[in-house]
Design an enzyme around this catalytic site. Sequence first.
Site, mmCIF file in Angstrom:
data_model
loop_
_atom_site.group_PDB
_atom_site.id
_atom_site.type_symbol
_atom_site.label_atom_id
_atom_site.label_comp_id
_atom_site.label_asym_id
_atom_site.label_seq_id
_atom_site.Cartn_x
_atom_site.Cartn_y
_atom_site.Cartn_z
ATOM 1 N N SER A 1 130.670 27.451 -58.031
ATOM 2 C CA SER A 1 130.326 28.009 -58.866
ATOM 3 C C SER A 1 128.713 27.432 -59.450
ATOM 4 C CB SER A 1 130.807 28.478 -60.304
ATOM 5 O OG SER A 1 131.356 27.148 -60.619
ATOM 6 N N ASP B 1 130.994 25.758 -71.979
ATOM 7 C CA ASP B 1 132.283 25.640 -71.320
ATOM 8 C C ASP B 1 132.381 24.368 -70.759
ATOM 9 O OD1 ASP B 1 130.501 25.536 -69.282
ATOM 10 O OD2 ASP B 1 131.220 27.607 -68.459
ATOM 11 N N HIS C 1 129.931 24.378 -66.646
ATOM 12 C CA HIS C 1 128.596 24.966 -65.773
ATOM 13 C C HIS C 1 127.337 24.428 -66.357
ATOM 14 C CE1 HIS C 1 131.856 28.228 -64.949
ATOM 15 N NE2 HIS C 1 131.428 27.581 -63.579
#
Length: 271
Positions: A28, A228, A231
């Site tokens: 990601s 979070d 990321h």
Amino acid sequence: MEETKIPVTEQNQFPQTPKHIFILSGQSNMAGRGGVHHHHWDGVVPLDSQPHASIIRLSANLHWEPAREPLHHDIDVRKACGVGPGMSFANAVKDHIGGGGECLGLVPCAVGGTAIKEWERGQHLYDNMLKRSKESVEKTKGEIKALLWYQGESDTPSYHTAEAYKENMERLIHNVREDLGLPSLPIIQVAIASGDERYMEKVREAQLGIDLPNVICVDAKGLALKEDNLHLTTEAQVKLGHMLADAFLTHFNAPPSQSSPFSAPKNRGNL
């Protein structure tokens, strides 16, 4: 930093084919989650990640088109994509590669939440990356200059996967080079900045410890993370793109008089 909002759906026709090609793969943080909040991208594109006429991307349908954020919107389709490192990287290298101003092609392949074992030869992700990489040079005069790889967070929860990471990554490098017929293909990997704290440092140790010719490691540790704690922020992704560009231009960008970047000397340093 100047910013603008660009609709994801904006489309343009682009007749060029690339001369210099870069494969973007991993999970990601390579696909990009910069600016994604509550499953939606805010549409903000920093100045360093703006589209440019000389930068194109290979779509999921294997067509060349103008490159713009989010680069992985049709590749990593299970989650909302945002700003990644690819566009800032491309903008940073475009005037310094070849004769300058030549068409540069990006081949997005990253998929969020994927572990290194899912990128083994014969697995769907690996086979799709290989297919897209081969297609990128099909019917063009382009040359794959490097593989940019950012992955490993999904291998931090388990001692077993973290312990096996170095061997699995070295196998991936060998397989990609063998299957593309590019035995000295430059690999620029990113040492992770986040993940499960239990074994994150073990995966980082593996990444920083890989000692193979034409493999460089850029360390993302210290770059800003979103709320979070997993990321990279938009600003951090832009910075990472510049770090990747510096690594490529320093270690693999042969002068125009040289025929190929794959004759680059052995590089083992970590940046």
